[in-house]
Design an enzyme around this catalytic site. Structure first.
Site, PDB file in Angstrom:
ATOM      1  N   ASP A  29      77.923  36.968  96.327  1.00 27.67           N
ATOM      2  CA  ASP A  29      78.909  37.846  95.867  1.00 27.67           C
ATOM      3  C   ASP A  29      79.876  37.139  95.029  1.00 27.67           C
ATOM      4  O   ASP A  29      79.748  35.953  95.094  1.00 27.67           O
ATOM      5  CB  ASP A  29      79.309  38.739  97.354  1.00 27.67           C
ATOM      6  CG  ASP A  29      79.789  37.700  98.123  1.00 27.67           C
ATOM      7  OD1 ASP A  29      80.511  36.529  97.884  1.00 27.67           O
ATOM      8  OD2 ASP A  29      79.573  37.758  99.375  1.00 27.67           O
ATOM      9  N   ASP A 195      68.842  42.668  77.892  1.00 29.38           N
ATOM     10  CA  ASP A 195      67.601  42.711  78.618  1.00 29.38           C
ATOM     11  C   ASP A 195      66.530  43.386  77.699  1.00 29.38           C
ATOM     12  O   ASP A 195      66.847  44.451  77.077  1.00 29.38           O
ATOM     13  CB  ASP A 195      67.784  43.275  80.017  1.00 29.38           C
ATOM     14  CG  ASP A 195      66.682  43.535  80.873  1.00 29.38           C
ATOM     15  OD1 ASP A 195      66.462  42.311  81.489  1.00 29.38           O
ATOM     16  OD2 ASP A 195      66.071  44.514  80.845  1.00 29.38           O
ATOM     17  N   GLU A 274      67.198  38.838  74.792  1.00 30.15           N
ATOM     18  CA  GLU A 274      65.876  38.455  75.537  1.00 30.15           C
ATOM     19  C   GLU A 274      64.491  38.755  74.858  1.00 30.15           C
ATOM     20  O   GLU A 274      63.814  39.787  75.067  1.00 30.15           O
ATOM     21  CB  GLU A 274      65.859  38.996  77.089  1.00 30.15           C
ATOM     22  CG  GLU A 274      64.666  38.566  77.926  1.00 30.15           C
ATOM     23  CD  GLU A 274      64.108  39.599  78.860  1.00 30.15           C
ATOM     24  OE1 GLU A 274      62.953  38.977  79.766  1.00 30.15           O
ATOM     25  OE2 GLU A 274      64.291  40.567  78.988  1.00 30.15           O
TER      26      GLU A 274
HETATM   27  C1  NOJ Z   1      63.700  41.425  81.885  1.00 33.65           C
HETATM   28  C2  NOJ Z   1      64.443  40.833  83.262  1.00 33.65           C
HETATM   29  O1  NOJ Z   1      64.718  39.578  82.953  1.00 33.65           O
HETATM   30  C3  NOJ Z   1      63.648  40.982  84.382  1.00 33.65           C
HETATM   31  O2  NOJ Z   1      63.992  40.390  85.657  1.00 33.65           O
HETATM   32  C4  NOJ Z   1      63.531  42.769  84.601  1.00 33.65           C
HETATM   33  O3  NOJ Z   1      62.587  42.830  85.494  1.00 33.65           O
HETATM   34  C5  NOJ Z   1      63.014  43.199  83.339  1.00 33.65           C
HETATM   35  N1  NOJ Z   1      63.704  42.808  82.099  1.00 33.65           N
HETATM   36  C6  NOJ Z   1      63.183  44.883  83.488  1.00 33.65           C
HETATM   37  O4  NOJ Z   1      64.778  44.963  83.412  1.00 33.65           O
END
Ligand code: NOJ
Length: 569
Positions: A29, A195, A274
């Protein structure tokens, strides 16, 4: 040379659930994270990437968000977050958050409303169809189209069915997401990791894939692929299966908009995607600031000098094509893959290879991202009791193996444990006390703790040991900070005609460094190209060499030795 903070920074990813439990409930946390900021400052990192801390249904541990402007109750309150941010900033540590833009939780108020009827104000916020229009798969759990009985239609999800995809063609969705982005920027966060950013749009023609597999059979095939040819075939199938579901037109436009939202703020707020596609850097100034160099860590043959050289040359050339300013970003591990210690170890020389890995991260050109726990050599902890697995991807895989493939429960549990991302997300090991100092003794932690915390794999024991991996991390991080060429210098391979040895130079206006790393247990006698009258000075040797006797000519490089020398101008 004047660089932005995110070009000079060493980033450190915190997985909040597993970092430090401040209130004794078995879950990490903000109180815990705040209490560890002194540790991070001492480690020497400059910035934190915080994996999602938002309210979540936790089917995908935070990556299924219920409220973009809140803090998950298990992590604390918005005030706890603010305090964490202030305390991080007070120590000169920046903080970037995770922006999960492709999908929400199926319990997000937006989705609850969207699925309630075909005519409600958010009816078009997600991707709905009367019947599944194609054979698309979710990369986590089977069919990509799931039926909603309430609405009598199917919704699309690239990830789990609990993670419905937002409809990014709808301007109201875009506006809502940029509002959420502003909410945290207003509080002072320094940027975002985006993400799965390539997945926000799908092929508008909904073209079916032509792979002769479902996700389930492909995963099983993948689990069984052993030879390089089989592995290559699996990779091709994966790419083919999902090619209509990511990398589609439209993302660039959105990234430009997001970039202008960030640029409204002072302080060089930044975005890292990402994705490994340098095209998301736009023209170098109008989309993302960084994308990860994932191909570096994706090597069947391990992290060899040959792989690293090829990777760097390809990567730097691709970035140069975008713009002379396009900046690299390297990483070897995160919460989605095997830990550095296992992934690049060979089971015998893991400790030596872990040192090579951090030395590599600190000497390559580009912004490095580290993952919490790698600095003490935390290793994968494979959970073989399926009832303890929390990674839905793995529990789904387990049920597929048992229910559709007739695999025994015992074997399925083993395979699911290996595939699961739980293995690399176990709680941080702070001490050798029960529960590794993560939670108070006697508390059941959200994932089991790797028992190797008792064998020196913990922060406390390693802090006191100048020869520990942790001390080595601190040394290497400081070394990077104190040698400008490692941050701003160019990268040139030095050919030594030795497949075990990696050698390159980093040259800036101020200095030129030669980095030599032996990736084998064998001592190597090296012959360097002539350096002319320039005399190399030894700056660093993991073998404790003496500068007085140092010369690169005829160098005998020890087993797994890491050596850095400077060529004076
Ligand atoms: C990439 C993230 O790093 C991963 O942990 C996640 O499960 C997927 N995107 C979906 O958000």
């Amino acid at each position: 040379m004047s660089l932005k903070w995110w070009q000079e920074a060493v980033f450190y990813q915190i997985y909040p659930r597993s970092f430090a439990d401040g209130n004794g409930d078995g879950i990490g946390d903000f109180i815990g994270m705040t209490s560890k900021l002194d540790y991070l400052q001492d480690l020497g990192i400059d910035a934190i990437w915080l994996s999602p801390h938002f309210p979540s249904s936790n089917w995908d541990i935070g990556y299924d968000i219920k409220d973009y402007c809140g803090v998950g109750a298990e992590y604390g309150t918005v005030d706890d977050f603010k305090n964490f941010l202030t305390e991080a900033h007070n120590r000169g540590i920046r903080v970037i958050l995770d922006l999960v833009a492709n999908h929400t939780s199926d319990e997000h108020a937006w989705f609850l409303q969207s699925k309630s009827s075909r005519t409600n104000p958010k009816a078009d916020w997600y991707v709905w169809q009367d019947t599944p229009p194609n054979n698309w798969q979710s990369c986590f759990d089977g069919d990509a189209w799931t039926y909603s009985p309430e609405r009598g239609q199917y919704y699309y999800h690239y990830f789990m069915k609990q993670q419905p995809d937002l409809n990014w063609h709808n301007p109201a969705v875009v506006e809502a997401m940029w509002d959420a982005v502003r909410f945290w920027l207003d509080l002072g966060v320094d940027g975002y990791r985006l993400d799965a950013i390539g997945t926000i749009y799908e092929d508008p023609d909904l073209t079916p894939h032509n792979v002769p597999h479902t996700l389930s059979s492909l995963r099983i095939y993948e689990g069984e692929a052993k030879t390089p040819e089989e592995k290559e075939k699996v990779r091709k199938f994966w790419a083919e299966m999902f090619k209509y579901q990511h990398g589609q037109d439209g993302v660039h436009q959105r990234m430009k908009e997001l970039r202008s939202v960030l640029d409204e703020y002072e302080g060089d707020r930044m975005l890292v995607g990402e994705d490994d596609n340098p095209a998301y850097l736009g023209n170098g100034e109008d989309e993302l600031h960084l994308v990860f160099n994932f191909p570096l860590m994706q090597s069947d043959g391990g992290l060899t000098p040959e792989h690293i050289i090829k990777n760097q040359q390809t990567r730097l050339a691709a970035l140069a094509n975008i713009s002379p300013e396009a900046w690299p970003c390297n990483t070897l591990g995160n919460h989605d893959c095997a830990r550095v210690y296992n992934q690049f170890g060979d089971g015998i020389h893991d400790a030596e290879k872990a040192r090579l890995s951090i030395a590599l991260m600190m000497t390559l050109r580009g912004t490095p991202f580290l993952y919490n726990g790698e600095e003490i050599g935390m290793s994968d902890y494979i959970i073989t009791d399926p009832t303890l697995l929390t990674d839905t991807m793995a529990t789904w895989y387990y049920s597929q193996l048992v229910n559709t493939q007739g695999v025994s429960k015992e074997e399925a549990a083993k395979r699911a444990g290996i595939r699961s991302r739980d293995k690399n997300r176990t709680p941080m090991q702070w001490t050798s006390e029960p529960n590794a100092g993560f939670s108070p003794p006697g508390i059941k932690t959200w994932l089991p703790i790797n028992p190797n915390y008792k064998d020196g794999i913990n922060v406390n024991d390693q802090s006191d040991d100048p020869n520990s991996l942790l001390s080595f991390y601190k040394k290497m991080i400081r070394f990077r900070r104190n040698h400008r060429a490692l941050v701003e210098g160019d990268f040139q391979v030095i050919e030594l005609a030795n497949k075990d040895v990696l050698c390159f130079s980093r040259t800036s206006f101020a200095q030129s460094l030669i980095i030599v790393m032996n990736y084998s247990p064998i001592q190597h006698h090296l012959s360097f190209p002539p350096l002319g009258a320039k005399q190399p000075k030894l700056l660093f040797s993991s073998a404790g060499r003496n500068n007085k006797e140092f010369t690169l000519e005829g160098l005998k490089l020890g087993s797994f030795e890491i050596l850095i020398s400077e060529i004076a101008y």
